[in-house]
Design a protein around this motif. Structure first.
Motif, PDB file in Angstrom:
ATOM      1  N   PRO B   2       1.094  -1.129   0.421  1.00  0.00           N
ATOM      2  CA  PRO B   2       0.063   0.250   0.293  1.00  0.00           C
ATOM      3  C   PRO B   2       0.835   1.479  -0.238  1.00  0.00           C
ATOM      4  CG  PRO B   2      -0.756  -1.167   1.877  1.00  0.00           C
ATOM      5  CD  PRO B   2       0.530  -2.104   1.201  1.00  0.00           C
ATOM      6  N   VAL B   3       1.752   1.574   0.752  1.00  0.00           N
ATOM      7  CA  VAL B   3       2.822   2.077   0.693  1.00  0.00           C
ATOM      8  C   VAL B   3       3.031   2.567  -0.941  1.00  0.00           C
ATOM      9  CG1 VAL B   3       5.069   3.637   2.179  1.00  0.00           C
ATOM     10  CG2 VAL B   3       3.544   2.435   3.038  1.00  0.00           C
ATOM     11  N   PHE B   4       3.692   2.094  -0.904  1.00  0.00           N
ATOM     12  CA  PHE B   4       4.587   1.607  -2.626  1.00  0.00           C
ATOM     13  C   PHE B   4       3.480   2.104  -3.465  1.00  0.00           C
ATOM     14  CE2 PHE B   4       4.813  -0.075  -6.397  1.00  0.00           C
ATOM     15  CZ  PHE B   4       6.860   0.091  -6.954  1.00  0.00           C
ATOM     16  N   ASN B   5       2.238   1.900  -3.342  1.00  0.00           N
ATOM     17  CA  ASN B   5       1.102   2.274  -4.475  1.00  0.00           C
ATOM     18  C   ASN B   5       1.324   3.817  -3.860  1.00  0.00           C
ATOM     19  OD1 ASN B   5       0.834  -0.273  -6.133  1.00  0.00           O
ATOM     20  ND2 ASN B   5      -0.874  -0.975  -4.418  1.00  0.00           N
ATOM     21  N   LEU B   6       0.936   4.080  -3.089  1.00  0.00           N
ATOM     22  CA  LEU B   6       0.871   5.424  -2.424  1.00  0.00           C
ATOM     23  C   LEU B   6       1.288   6.352  -3.035  1.00  0.00           C
ATOM     24  CD1 LEU B   6      -1.045   7.539  -0.707  1.00  0.00           C
ATOM     25  CD2 LEU B   6      -0.077   6.728   0.701  1.00  0.00           C
ATOM     26  N   CYS B   7       2.927   5.991  -2.492  1.00  0.00           N
ATOM     27  CA  CYS B   7       4.209   7.036  -3.380  1.00  0.00           C
ATOM     28  C   CYS B   7       3.872   6.803  -4.655  1.00  0.00           C
ATOM     29  CB  CYS B   7       5.533   6.068  -3.117  1.00  0.00           C
ATOM     30  SG  CYS B   7       5.659   6.053  -1.857  1.00  0.00           S
ATOM     31  N   LEU B   8       3.199   5.884  -5.834  1.00  0.00           N
ATOM     32  CA  LEU B   8       3.389   5.889  -6.935  1.00  0.00           C
ATOM     33  C   LEU B   8       2.103   7.570  -7.393  1.00  0.00           C
ATOM     34  CD1 LEU B   8       3.871   2.983  -8.365  1.00  0.00           C
ATOM     35  CD2 LEU B   8       5.584   4.472  -8.125  1.00  0.00           C
ATOM     36  N   LYS B   9       0.586   7.268  -6.933  1.00  0.00           N
ATOM     37  CA  LYS B   9       0.201   8.527  -6.800  1.00  0.00           C
ATOM     38  C   LYS B   9       0.285   9.318  -6.304  1.00  0.00           C
ATOM     39  CE  LYS B   9      -3.911   5.209  -5.774  1.00  0.00           C
ATOM     40  NZ  LYS B   9      -4.990   4.491  -4.827  1.00  0.00           N
ATOM     41  N   ILE B  10       1.072   9.387  -5.215  1.00  0.00           N
ATOM     42  CA  ILE B  10       1.657  10.941  -4.323  1.00  0.00           C
ATOM     43  C   ILE B  10       2.160  11.685  -6.206  1.00  0.00           C
ATOM     44  CG2 ILE B  10       3.107  12.236  -3.771  1.00  0.00           C
ATOM     45  CD1 ILE B  10       2.689  10.172  -1.175  1.00  0.00           C
ATOM     46  N   PHE B  11       3.242  10.766  -6.583  1.00  0.00           N
ATOM     47  CA  PHE B  11       3.941  10.959  -8.258  1.00  0.00           C
ATOM     48  C   PHE B  11       3.221  11.441  -9.152  1.00  0.00           C
ATOM     49  CE2 PHE B  11       7.404   8.224  -7.179  1.00  0.00           C
ATOM     50  CZ  PHE B  11       8.207   9.490  -6.146  1.00  0.00           C
ATOM     51  N   ARG B  12       1.491  10.791  -8.979  1.00  0.00           N
ATOM     52  CA  ARG B  12       0.575  10.699 -10.581  1.00  0.00           C
ATOM     53  C   ARG B  12       0.343  12.043 -10.094  1.00  0.00           C
ATOM     54  NH1 ARG B  12      -0.351   5.127 -10.663  1.00  0.00           N
ATOM     55  NH2 ARG B  12      -1.706   5.759  -9.100  1.00  0.00           N
ATOM     56  N   ARG B  13      -0.125  12.773  -8.961  1.00  0.00           N
ATOM     57  CA  ARG B  13      -0.584  13.512  -8.448  1.00  0.00           C
ATOM     58  C   ARG B  13       0.094  15.136  -8.912  1.00  0.00           C
ATOM     59  NH1 ARG B  13      -4.310  10.952  -8.437  1.00  0.00           N
ATOM     60  NH2 ARG B  13      -5.965  10.875  -6.014  1.00  0.00           N
ATOM     61  N   ASN B  14       1.449  14.616  -9.060  1.00  0.00           N
ATOM     62  CA  ASN B  14       2.441  16.193  -9.220  1.00  0.00           C
ATOM     63  C   ASN B  14       2.890  16.426 -10.621  1.00  0.00           C
ATOM     64  OD1 ASN B  14       2.743  16.949  -6.386  1.00  0.00           O
ATOM     65  ND2 ASN B  14       3.166  14.926  -5.988  1.00  0.00           N
ATOM     66  N   TRP B  15       2.339  15.381 -11.965  1.00  0.00           N
ATOM     67  CA  TRP B  15       3.019  15.407 -12.805  1.00  0.00           C
ATOM     68  C   TRP B  15       3.104  16.559 -13.483  1.00  0.00           C
ATOM     69  CZ3 TRP B  15       0.299  16.334 -17.637  1.00  0.00           C
ATOM     70  CH2 TRP B  15      -0.498  17.463 -17.007  1.00  0.00           C
ATOM     71  N   LEU B  16       2.079  17.489 -12.985  1.00  0.00           N
ATOM     72  CA  LEU B  16       2.306  18.367 -13.619  1.00  0.00           C
ATOM     73  C   LEU B  16       3.523  19.402 -13.516  1.00  0.00           C
ATOM     74  CD1 LEU B  16       0.822  20.217 -15.588  1.00  0.00           C
ATOM     75  CD2 LEU B  16      -0.662  22.013 -14.052  1.00  0.00           C
ATOM     76  N   ALA B  17       4.115  19.524 -11.922  1.00  0.00           N
ATOM     77  CA  ALA B  17       5.098  20.408 -11.726  1.00  0.00           C
ATOM     78  C   ALA B  17       6.364  19.711 -12.542  1.00  0.00           C
ATOM     79  CB  ALA B  17       5.303  19.900 -10.151  1.00  0.00           C
ATOM     80  N   VAL B  18       6.416  17.940 -12.164  1.00  0.00           N
ATOM     81  CA  VAL B  18       7.895  17.399 -12.928  1.00  0.00           C
ATOM     82  C   VAL B  18       7.280  17.863 -14.649  1.00  0.00           C
ATOM     83  CG1 VAL B  18       8.395  15.185 -13.713  1.00  0.00           C
ATOM     84  CG2 VAL B  18       7.550  15.967 -11.612  1.00  0.00           C
ATOM     85  N   PHE B  19       6.853  17.821 -15.107  1.00  0.00           N
ATOM     86  CA  PHE B  19       5.641  18.295 -16.469  1.00  0.00           C
ATOM     87  C   PHE B  19       6.218  19.017 -16.983  1.00  0.00           C
ATOM     88  CE2 PHE B  19       3.223  18.438 -20.192  1.00  0.00           C
ATOM     89  CZ  PHE B  19       4.241  17.862 -20.986  1.00  0.00           C
ATOM     90  N   ILE B  20       6.375  20.339 -16.211  1.00  0.00           N
ATOM     91  CA  ILE B  20       6.630  21.355 -17.015  1.00  0.00           C
ATOM     92  C   ILE B  20       8.636  22.105 -17.051  1.00  0.00           C
ATOM     93  CG2 ILE B  20       7.856  23.795 -15.786  1.00  0.00           C
ATOM     94  CD1 ILE B  20       5.273  23.568 -14.570  1.00  0.00           C
ATOM     95  N   TYR B  21       9.306  21.201 -16.591  1.00  0.00           N
ATOM     96  CA  TYR B  21      10.431  20.224 -16.285  1.00  0.00           C
ATOM     97  C   TYR B  21      10.783  19.811 -17.459  1.00  0.00           C
ATOM     98  CZ  TYR B  21      11.611  22.791 -12.021  1.00  0.00           C
ATOM     99  OH  TYR B  21      11.672  23.871 -11.113  1.00  0.00           O
TER     100      TYR B  21
END
Lengths: 309, 389
Positions: B2-21
């Motif tokens: 569950p923690v691993f999956n949650l981390c991936l979800k957090i990455f996905r939620r922050n995709w916009l900030a990463v995508f800009i770079y």
């Protein structure tokens, strides 16, 4: 169900828990009452092995509680004082995540999450992110995250702090319903009304120590105060006040802003005595209130200070 | 997990900030790619430049005619009237860079063993004029040599001998090793610039996850559950490593799309190894940042400082050879400096022997040392933080 013996927790010079001992029985709502800083949360954190302690022993379900007592932790639900949810997850995802820490089976978990959402009445908010929820809804989400896996024992650490009266009532009703389903609950609060309303047994804490314990009736029986009478008087002089103080059963009298605050000892006709006195002296009076002592009075009499100090 | 999956979800939620770079990075990379391809096409092989020359001969003899034909190989003749003013104008406006005048009686003087010189007027610092000078010197010195050793030669015979002698053409082959194609190439610039994008993406992504999980209330709540802290931490680390790997593969993938040819060079594996070492280092740094920061609002600022700062002083945007020693000395305390240095060395590699590879491996080793240091610091900071709570 919970056995705590001589628990001592020190932060340097400060003694947060001073030989705290308590027993929680199965199926009860056990209230831990005390002012802010009295050691309630520290006690809960030590019992849950989130904090190490200097001395004492903690047993839950007959087994010693330890940080790695995962079989015990599986049966325990925790609702923290501060809302502990992920801002990045929706209401449903948050409950599912915390439930997932206990329940692996996805189908079973789905069922439990739905039940928890329904229980805290967040059905219409399942896709909301925590940022969009009001304080009351957030508290309910916090509770749902703690109870979704259907634990046998739940710790609720001040779950109603900063919550509107409507949400508070819903939370308290929910806790009573959980208890009716056979769940043992440890409830900490500094709101005496809540504790009085839902707890079957209460421990009053101050400075990390248990200063009184028992049912609310037992606690109230511990003190000399029998009744609190408030009378609106239009005019009364010092001599009359002195005479009033000497009446049988009267413990104290205070006159503030045309209000007489009278505390009487245990007895059946204290109000009648006071009213007779006022009539005989032809002291005009208006509204009259009579109250039985509260847990605050218990705390006040034992410690000499208010619960909310 | 569950923690691993949650981390991936957090990455996905922050995709916009990463995508800009990523978007900025790809845009700049494409620009570099286009410029780089253009530069490379103009730089392949060798062609001798021809000078524009005004050839004025005050006499017409077989020898001067032979000289004119010989000169035509390396010069373009421009017809300018023989007037001082017009010739000066032609030089000033760069119609010609060389005005060559054969004075009257020059041929006779040569045949008599004299030392009369050809007159020349040139545009100063015009490189192609050097070829004309060489041709003039070569032709007439050779003529003098033939005359001295064989005085009976007629002008026609002499001209023919000179033509045969100078007819030999020396083909110029650029004897550059195939591998050095990566020097100043797109792949070198890309891999240098990759350090900026990769740092930004990893710090934004990994630190965000770390900050979320480092919140005291959430951590305590998680540790109330039957999940052991070790398992929880391992799942977080695993998710972070996966994120780092995906980011690296994606960025290297873009390089493949833009310049697939560079992947056939033997230098490429070294670029990749260096990039992996740098990824490990920045992942470790991200853990440290995540442990040091308490709230997400400071994230963006810290990320910019940690990515742009070292990139500017370490030669990501401006090559290291243009930076002064003090700046480079300061930069050497950042992993980006060693990464860029290794890349520059890899790009120049033609022989892959130990002597050439040693400086590359030294830089990579320093990157790994940074990785270990950041990881150790991260553990210490994390533990200290938890004890203080």
């Amino acid at each position: 169900m919970i056995h705590v013996k001589n628990l001592v927790k020190r932060y340097g010079e400060l003694v947060a828990l001073d030989h705290l001992s308590l027993d929680v029985r199965e199926g009860e709502i056990f209230g831990l009452l005390g002012p802010n800083g009295s050691g309630k949360s520290t006690a809960i954190n030590c019992i849950l092995s989130l904090l190490s302690f200097d001395k004492g022993e903690v047993e839950i379900f007959g087994k010693t509680m330890a940080p790695d007592a995962y079989d015990l932790k599986r049966k325990i639900g925790v609702v923290m004082q501060n809302v502990a949810v992920f801002e990045e997850l929706t209401v449903y995802e948050n409950i599912d995540y915390f439930c997932g820490l206990y329940i692996r089976n996805r189908e079973e978990r789905r069922h439990l999450v739905e039940e928890a959402i329904h229980f805290v009445e967040l059905d219409d908010f399942r896709k909301f992110y925590p940022k969009k929820l009001s304080g009351g809804l957030l508290r309910r989400l916090n509770i749902a995250c703690g109870i979704a896996h259907k634990p046998k024992l739940i710790f609720l650490d001040e779950p109603t702090v900063a919550v509107d009266p409507q949400s508070r009532n819903k939370i308290l009703e929910g806790i009573e319903r959980l208890n009716e389903q056979g769940v043992t609950i440890v409830y900490t609060s500094h709101y005496m009304e809540e504790v009085e309303q839902i707890c079957s047994r209460i421990v009053i804490m101050d400075k990390g120590r248990v200063i009184a314990s028992g049912t609310k009736e037992e606690l109230k029986a511990m003190i000399t105060l029998g009744e609190k009478i408030t009378v609106e008087v239009f005019s009364i002089n010092e001599e009359q006040l002195s005479q009033l103080r000497t009446l049988p059963g009267i413990v104290s009298v205070e006159h503030i802003d045309r209000q007489l605050y009278i505390k009487s000892g245990k007895g059946s006709n204290n109000l009648e005595i006071v009213l007779d006195f006022l009539k005989k002296r032809q002291i005009g009076f208006g509204r009259i209130y009579s109250e039985l002592p509260t847990l605050n009075d218990v705390f006040l009499e034992i410690t000499g200070k208010q619960l909310r100090d | 997990m569950p923690v691993f999956n949650l981390c991936l979800k957090i990455f996905r939620r922050n995709w916009l900030a990463v995508f800009i770079y990523v978007a900025i990075f790809v845009a700049i990379s494409v620009t570099i790619a286009i410029t780089s391809v253009h530069d490379q096409s103009s730089g392949n092989g060798f062609t001798q430049q021809k000078a524009k020359i005004a050839f004025i001969s005050e006499e017409k003899t077989p020898l001067t005619e032979g000289f004119r034909q010989e000169l035509a190989k390396h010069a373009d003749f421009v017809s300018i009237p023989d007037s001082k003013e017009q010739l000066q104008d032609a030089l000033f406006f760069r119609q010609v860079t060389y005005v060559l005048r054969i004075p009257k009686g020059f041929t006779k003087n040569i045949l008599d063993g004299g030392t009369m010189q050809i007159e020349k007027t040139i545009v100063p610092e015009s490189v192609e004029n050097a070829y004309i000078d060489i041709d003039v010197q070569q032709y007439w010195n050779l003529a003098r040599l033939y005359v001295r050793h064989d005085p009976g030669l007629t002008q026609e015979q002499l001209t023919e001998r000179l033509r045969q002698n100078l007819d030999g053409d020396t083909p110029v082959r650029m004897n550059v090793h195939e591998h050095a194609k990566t020097k100043d190439s797109f792949s070198m610039y890309y891999f240098n610039f990759l350090s900026y994008a990769l740092s930004a993406i990893l710090i934004m992504g990994i630190s965000t996850v770390m900050i979320v999980f480092n919140k005291q209330d959430l951590r305590r709540r998680i540790f109330c559950s039957p999940s052991s802290p070790l398992k929880v931490n391992l799942q977080i680390i695993l998710a972070d490593l996966l994120f780092a790997a995906v980011a690296l593969v994606a960025l290297v993938g873009f390089c493949f799309l833009l310049d697939a040819k560079s992947f056939t060079t033997p230098n490429m594996p070294y670029f990749l190894v260096n990039a992996v070492a740098f990824t490990a280092c920045i992942t470790s740094l991200s853990f440290l940042v995540g442990n040091l920061l308490n709230n997400l609002s400071a994230m963006s600022g810290v990320c910019n400082i940690l990515t742009l700062g070292p990139s500017f002083i370490s030669g990501v945007f401006v090559p290291q050879e243009f930076l002064n020693d003090t700046v480079l000395k300061i930069a050497s305390f950042t992993p980006t400096y060693w990464y860029v240095q290794a890349n520059t060395k890899i790009a120049k590699l033609t022989d892959f022997d130990w002597q050439n590879l040693r400086p590359v491996f030294t830089s990579t080793l320093i990157l790994l040392t940074f990785t270990a240091a950041f990881a150790a610091l991260s553990l210490v900071v994390g533990k200290r933080k938890r004890l203080m709570e």
